[in-house]
Design a protein around this motif. Structure first.
Motif, PDB file in Angstrom:
ATOM      1  N   PRO A   1       0.964  -1.195   0.191  1.00 25.10           N
ATOM      2  CA  PRO A   1      -0.135   0.139   0.062  1.00 25.10           C
ATOM      3  C   PRO A   1       0.923   1.365  -0.085  1.00 25.10           C
ATOM      4  CG  PRO A   1      -0.551  -1.643   1.614  1.00 25.10           C
ATOM      5  CD  PRO A   1       0.496  -2.002   1.292  1.00 25.10           C
ATOM      6  N   GLU A   2       1.996   1.240   0.798  1.00 25.83           N
ATOM      7  CA  GLU A   2       2.877   2.427   0.503  1.00 25.83           C
ATOM      8  C   GLU A   2       3.342   2.803  -0.644  1.00 25.83           C
ATOM      9  OE1 GLU A   2       3.026   0.361   4.765  1.00 25.83           O
ATOM     10  OE2 GLU A   2       3.231  -0.234   2.636  1.00 25.83           O
ATOM     11  N   TRP A   3       3.740   1.586  -1.501  1.00 30.21           N
ATOM     12  CA  TRP A   3       4.269   1.738  -2.854  1.00 30.21           C
ATOM     13  C   TRP A   3       3.351   2.328  -3.851  1.00 30.21           C
ATOM     14  CZ3 TRP A   3       3.289  -0.571  -7.476  1.00 30.21           C
ATOM     15  CH2 TRP A   3       4.020  -0.205  -8.587  1.00 30.21           C
ATOM     16  N   ARG A   4       2.145   1.675  -3.464  1.00 33.31           N
ATOM     17  CA  ARG A   4       1.047   2.308  -4.471  1.00 33.31           C
ATOM     18  C   ARG A   4       0.597   3.471  -3.995  1.00 33.31           C
ATOM     19  NH1 ARG A   4      -2.249  -1.207  -7.307  1.00 33.31           N
ATOM     20  NH2 ARG A   4      -1.576  -3.269  -7.429  1.00 33.31           N
TER      21      ARG A   4
ATOM     22  N   GLU B   1       0.618   6.907  -6.621  1.00 34.17           N
ATOM     23  CA  GLU B   1      -0.627   7.680  -6.450  1.00 34.17           C
ATOM     24  C   GLU B   1      -0.344   9.219  -6.318  1.00 34.17           C
ATOM     25  OE1 GLU B   1      -5.147   7.950  -4.966  1.00 34.17           O
ATOM     26  OE2 GLU B   1      -3.906   6.555  -4.189  1.00 34.17           O
ATOM     27  N   ARG B   2       0.580   9.463  -5.574  1.00 29.50           N
ATOM     28  CA  ARG B   2       0.965  10.627  -4.991  1.00 29.50           C
ATOM     29  C   ARG B   2       1.785  11.451  -6.383  1.00 29.50           C
ATOM     30  NH1 ARG B   2       5.119  13.529  -3.675  1.00 29.50           N
ATOM     31  NH2 ARG B   2       6.136  11.709  -3.253  1.00 29.50           N
TER      32      ARG B   2
ATOM     33  N   GLY C   1      13.683   8.690  -6.386  1.00 32.12           N
ATOM     34  CA  GLY C   1      13.282   8.875  -5.006  1.00 32.12           C
ATOM     35  C   GLY C   1      12.503   7.597  -4.290  1.00 32.12           C
ATOM     36  N   LEU C   2      11.890   6.844  -5.202  1.00 29.64           N
ATOM     37  CA  LEU C   2      10.975   5.784  -4.489  1.00 29.64           C
ATOM     38  C   LEU C   2      12.040   4.350  -4.374  1.00 29.64           C
ATOM     39  CD1 LEU C   2       8.108   4.839  -3.487  1.00 29.64           C
ATOM     40  CD2 LEU C   2       7.718   4.566  -6.105  1.00 29.64           C
ATOM     41  N   ILE C   3      11.925   4.162  -2.922  1.00 33.52           N
ATOM     42  CA  ILE C   3      12.995   3.160  -2.614  1.00 33.52           C
ATOM     43  C   ILE C   3      12.115   2.039  -1.697  1.00 33.52           C
ATOM     44  CG2 ILE C   3      15.258   2.076  -1.665  1.00 33.52           C
ATOM     45  CD1 ILE C   3      14.936   5.914  -2.211  1.00 33.52           C
TER      46      ILE C   3
ATOM     47  N   VAL D   1       7.323  -5.996   2.894  1.00 28.24           N
ATOM     48  CA  VAL D   1       8.031  -4.714   2.671  1.00 28.24           C
ATOM     49  C   VAL D   1       8.640  -4.134   4.219  1.00 28.24           C
ATOM     50  CG1 VAL D   1       7.675  -2.201   2.271  1.00 28.24           C
ATOM     51  CG2 VAL D   1       6.698  -3.972   0.726  1.00 28.24           C
ATOM     52  N   LEU D   2       9.786  -3.927   4.348  1.00 21.92           N
ATOM     53  CA  LEU D   2      10.365  -3.515   5.475  1.00 21.92           C
ATOM     54  C   LEU D   2      10.019  -1.785   5.970  1.00 21.92           C
ATOM     55  CD1 LEU D   2      13.973  -5.081   5.558  1.00 21.92           C
ATOM     56  CD2 LEU D   2      12.022  -5.839   6.897  1.00 21.92           C
ATOM     57  N   ARG D   3      10.248  -1.079   4.771  1.00 26.02           N
ATOM     58  CA  ARG D   3       9.739   0.211   4.594  1.00 26.02           C
ATOM     59  C   ARG D   3       9.875   0.845   3.250  1.00 26.02           C
ATOM     60  NH1 ARG D   3      14.875  -0.267   6.461  1.00 26.02           N
ATOM     61  NH2 ARG D   3      16.546   0.893   5.511  1.00 26.02           N
ATOM     62  N   VAL D   4       9.064   1.830   3.098  1.00 27.58           N
ATOM     63  CA  VAL D   4       9.233   2.443   1.716  1.00 27.58           C
ATOM     64  C   VAL D   4       9.626   4.008   1.735  1.00 27.58           C
ATOM     65  CG1 VAL D   4       7.824   3.419  -0.200  1.00 27.58           C
ATOM     66  CG2 VAL D   4       7.532   1.069   0.765  1.00 27.58           C
ATOM     67  N   GLU D   5      11.005   4.275   1.095  1.00 26.90           N
ATOM     68  CA  GLU D   5      11.219   5.699   1.260  1.00 26.90           C
ATOM     69  C   GLU D   5      10.675   6.570  -0.012  1.00 26.90           C
ATOM     70  OE1 GLU D   5      15.622   6.465   1.784  1.00 26.90           O
ATOM     71  OE2 GLU D   5      15.755   4.404   2.505  1.00 26.90           O
ATOM     72  N   ASP D   6      10.090   7.698   0.365  1.00 24.85           N
ATOM     73  CA  ASP D   6       9.488   8.349  -0.909  1.00 24.85           C
ATOM     74  C   ASP D   6      10.238   9.732  -0.733  1.00 24.85           C
ATOM     75  OD1 ASP D   6       8.056   9.482  -2.777  1.00 24.85           O
ATOM     76  OD2 ASP D   6       6.296   9.316  -1.921  1.00 24.85           O
ATOM     77  N   GLU D   7      11.090  10.182  -1.646  1.00 29.21           N
ATOM     78  CA  GLU D   7      11.711  11.560  -1.739  1.00 29.21           C
ATOM     79  C   GLU D   7      11.200  12.100  -2.868  1.00 29.21           C
ATOM     80  OE1 GLU D   7      13.546  12.492   0.956  1.00 29.21           O
ATOM     81  OE2 GLU D   7      13.684  10.802   1.696  1.00 29.21           O
TER      82      GLU D   7
END
Length: 634
Positions: free
Chosen positions: A106-109, A113-114, A165-167, A177-183
Motif C-alpha cells: 500500500p505504501e508503494w501504491r 498515486e501521489r 526517490g522511491l525505494i 516490505v520493511l519500509r518505503v522511502e519516498d523522496e
C-alpha cells in the motif's frame, strides 16, 4: 571424463538425487548456487577422478542456508553444514518475488498515486537490487531493495523512466516490505530508451571471414590445441568462463585463470543510489546469467561452441547451448622488417579467441581471452548494455551524475574486475618481482642526462605484493621460475602487463571499502590454497566485509619459490556521456601476460609468409582497391 571438465546435466541431476535421498530437500528448498568442487592439483596430475559438486541449499521459509558437498562419482553425500556470514546469491525467482511484494505494498501504491503514476502500475518494472551492507537493525537475513522504472508495455525497455526517490526495502524470507522511502518531486523522464527499432544504415559493405580448409585448432572434449598452445576450457555458475592447464610449447604457463569477482560501486549520494555496490559474481552469478551466443553477432568466423550446464533455482540442470565461443582472428602484423636492399619479410599475427558474455540486469559483460602466436595471453573485458540512471531537472548540474538525455542522469560508477591467475611458469615454484623503469640523475653515472634503466624489486611476502600500477614507471610484474633458466642463464618468466585504471574510489570508512577491499589495489599475490577462490569471500551478499583477500593476506605468507596466485584488479571508471545512451558502446579494459625469457628467441619465426593470405606487390591485386573512378593507390 577429465577431472577438470565442466559439470554435465547428468551429474547435476545425480547430485540432486543424492540430496533428495538424504532428506535434505523440501518444498521450500532452493539452490542459489551450485558449483563444481575442483580436485586438488595432485589428484588432477594423477588423473584421479572423484567428481564432486557443492550445493548451496536455501530454505526460503526460514532463511537457513547450508552448503552440501556430493560425490557424484560415488553417489554419496560427503558433508552438509550451515553457511557462515553473508547471504548466498539471489535466486531468479526472488526477482519476481521482490516485484510482487513491491506492487502489493500500500505504501508503494500510495507513492505512485501521489506522483500521478497509477496508470503505469501494470507495466512498472520493480528492479531487484542487492542492498549492500549498512548494519541497519531491520536489515538482517535475506534483504533486497527495489527501485521503480516505468514501461509503456511489458516488452519496453524500462531504464529510461526511473521514478526518482522511491525505494522499497524488502525482507525476502518474510515476504514483506520493511519500509518505503519516498523522496518524490522529480518528474519521470519522458523520452523512451528503445534502441532496437532504429532504421539500419545501408552503406556498410559485407565482411566475410572464411577458412576454406577449416580452423587451425583441434578439440578433444574440453581440451583445445592450437599452434603450440594446449589448455582446457571450463565454465561454472559463478565465474562463468575458466581456463585450465595452459601450456605453450609443452611447457606450463598457467594452471588456472578466471574472473571470480567484480564490484560495481556507484559514486552518487542520492537516496536511491548511495548503497549500490553490486558484486556481479558473488551476488548475482556471472555464469548462471551467461548468454546463449549467436553466430555472426557475438562471434564471427569459423566457430566452435562449448555448451555449459548450470542448475536452476530448484537444482535441475539447465543447458546454455552456446555458452563459450572459440574461433581464430587475424590480428594484423606480428613482425616485419625491410632490409637495406629493399627485401621485406612480414608475418601476420593471429589469435585464438575464447569468449563468453553475461547479462546482469542492465549491463552486459563480455570476457574475451586471447592466445597469440608469440606466447602472449590477453584478457579483454567488454562492458556494454544500458547505463543505470536516475531522474533530475533537465539542464541542472549534478556533482555525481551527468545528464545523458533530457531529465535522465547517470551517476559516476566503476566496474572493477578481479582476475585470479594461478601461475605455473615452468612448474609450480615461482617468485614475483616488480619491474620499474627509472631515470638516472645527471651526474657521474649519467654525464649527458639521457640515461635511464630499470629496477627489479622482489615481492617476497603477501604484504609486499599489495601493489599499485604506475604507468609513469612502465611498471610490470614478473613471475619467474625458481627451477628453470633460458640459454642466457636467466630465469624463464612471464610478465603481467597492466592497463592502469583507478582502483576503488570509495573512502576507507565506507562499507563498500570494507566489502570490496580487494579492489583497493591493482595487484595482490598469495600462495596457492584450494579454498581461496573468491577475492571478496565466499558470500559477499550482505556481508559486513573483511573476507577474502584482506583476511588471507593478513598472514603475510612467504611468496618466494612457491605455488603463486596473482590477483589483478582492472576495469573502467565510468563518467557516463550522452553517447552512452540508449545503449552504450563497448568499454574495453584488461591486461596481458607476455613471455619474458620464457623462450630463447622469437617463437614465431617459422610462420609462413602467407599465414593469413598471400602477399602481393600490387596494392590493388584482384581489383580490391578499385572503384568506379578507376584505381586508387592511397
Amino acid at each position: 571424463m577429465h577431472p577438470l571438465d565442466p559439470l554435465t546435466a547428468g551429474e547435476l541431476a545425480e547430485g540432486r538425487a543424492v540430496l533428495a535421498a538424504a532428506g535434505l530437500l523440501t518444498e521450500t528448498t532452493r539452490f542459489p548456487q551450485v558449483l563444481p568442487v575442483e580436485p586438488d592439483k595432485a589428484s588432477v596430475a594423477a588423473q584421479v577422478t572423484d567428481r564432486r559438486i557443492q550445493y548451496t541449499l536455501l530454505d526460503t521459509a526460514t532463511g537457513r542456508a547450508r552448503d552440501a558437498v556430493v560425490s557424484v562419482t560415488k553417489g554419496e553425500l560427503l558433508s552438509c553444514e550451515d553457511c557462515g556470514e553473508g547471504q548466498p546469491p539471489y535466486l531468479f525467482e526472488e526477482y519476481d518475488l521482490a516485484a510482487s511484494i513491491t506492487k502489493a505494498s500500500p505504501e508503494w501504491r500510495a507513492a505512485m498515486e501521489r506522483r500521478g503514476l497509477t496508470g503505469h502500475i501494470e507495466h512498472a518494472f520493480c528492479a531487484p537490487l542487492a542492498p549492500g551492507f549498512f548494519g541497519r537493525p531491520d536489515e538482517t537475513g535475506r534483504v533486497i531493495r527495489s527501485l521503480t522504472f516505468l514501461r509503456d508495455h511489458a516488452a519496453d525497455s524500462p531504464w529510461a523512466h526511473p521514478v526518482e526517490g522511491l525505494i522499497v526495502h524488502i525482507d525476502l524470507t518474510g515476504r514483506r516490505v520493511l519500509r518505503v522511502e519516498d523522496e518524490g518531486g522529480v518528474p519521470v523522464p519522458p523520452e523512451h530508451g528503445r534502441y532496437g527499432d532504429v532504421p539500419p544504415r545501408t552503406t556498410l559493405k559485407p565482411i566475410e571471414i572464411t577458412q576454406p580448409d577449416g580452423p587451425s585448432f583441434t578439440i578433444d572434449g574440453s581440451e583445445v590445441t592450437w599452434e603450440g598452445w594446449r589448455l582446457r576450457v571450463g565454465f561454472n555458475a559463478r565465474e562463468g568462463l575458466t581456463l585450465h592447464q595452459l601450456t605453450f610449447g609443452d611447457r606450463s604457463v598457467l594452471y588456472r585463470a578466471s574472473v571470480p569477482e567484480m564490484v560495481v560501486p556507484y559514486g552518487d549520494t542520492a537516496p536511491g543510489r548511495f548503497w549500490i555496490s553490486y558484486f556481479d559474481a558473488g551476488e548475482y552469478l556471472l555464469g548462471k546469467n551467461g548468454n546463449n551466443l549467436r553466430l555472426g553477432c557475438d562471434c564471427l568466423g569459423v566457430i566452435h561452441y562449448f555448451p555449459a550446464f548450470v542448475a536452476d533455482d530448484h537444482g535441475h540442470p539447465v543447458e546454455i547451448p552456446r555458452a563459450i565461443c572459440l574461433h581464430e582472428e587475424d590480428y594484423g602484423i606480428l613482425w616485419k622488417h625491410t632490409d637495406l636492399d629493399g627485401h621485406a619479410e612480414v608475418r601476420r599475427s593471429r589469435r585464438l579467441v575464447i569468449s563468453s558474455i553475461s547479462t546482469i540486469g542492465n549491463y552486459d559483460y563480455g570476457f574475451f581471452w586471447y592466445l597469440y602466436l608469440d606466447g602472449t595471453i590477453e584478457l579483454e573485458a567488454k562492458a556494454t548494455g544500458i547505463v543505470f540512471a536516475g531522474a533530475g531537472h533537465s539542464g541542472t548540474k549534478q556533482r555525481h551524475a551527468n545528464e545523458i538525455a533530457p531529465g535522465l542522469f547517470a551517476p559516476v560508477h566503476q566496474h572493477l574486475f578481479c582476475a585470479r591467475l594461478d601461475m605455473a611458469v615452468d612448474g609450480e615454484r615461482n617468485s614475483l618481482f616488480e619491474i620499474d623503469v627509472e631515470g638516472v640523475p645527471t651526474g657521474e653515472e649519467n654525464p649527458y642526462g639521457n640515461a635511464f634503466t630499470w629496477r627489479e624489486t622482489p615481492l617476497r611476502t603477501e604484504r609486499e605484493a599489495q601493489r599499485f600500477a604506475d604507468p609513469s614507471k612502465a611498471r610490470v610484474w614478473e613471475v619467474r621460475s625458481a627451477d628453470r633458466v633460458n640459454r642466457l642463464g636467466t630465469p624463464t618468466a612471464y610478465q603481467l602487463v597492466p592497463r592502469p585504471s583507478a582502483t576503488l574510489m570509495a573512502q576507507p570508512d565506507s562499507t563498500v571499502h570494507k566489502r570490496a577491499t580487494f579492489a583497493t589495489r591493482h595487484l595482490w599475490a598469495t600462495p596457492y590454497a584450494a579454498d581461496e577462490r573468491f577475492p571478496a569471500g565466499d558470500r559477499p551478499n550482505a556481508h559486513p566485509g573483511g573476507a577474502g583477500l584482506p583476511a588471507w593476506a593478513a598472514a603475510d605468507r612467504d611468496l618466494t619459490g612457491t605455488d603463486l596466485v596473482l590477483w589483478h584488479v582492472f576495469g573502467p571508471t565510468h563518467i557516463p556521456r550522452p553517447e552512452d545512451w540508449p545503449v552504450m558502446p563497448v568499454d574495453y579494459s584488461g591486461f596481458s601476460l607476455r613471455p619474458y625469457g620464457f623462450r630463447d628467441r622469437n617463437p614465431a619465426l617459422d610462420l609462413p609468409s602467407g599465414a593469413a593470405a598471400p602477399c602481393h606487390d600490387d596494392p590493388c591485386h584482384n581489383d580490391s582497391c578499385h572503384d568506379d573512378q578507376g584505381p586508387t593507390h592511397g
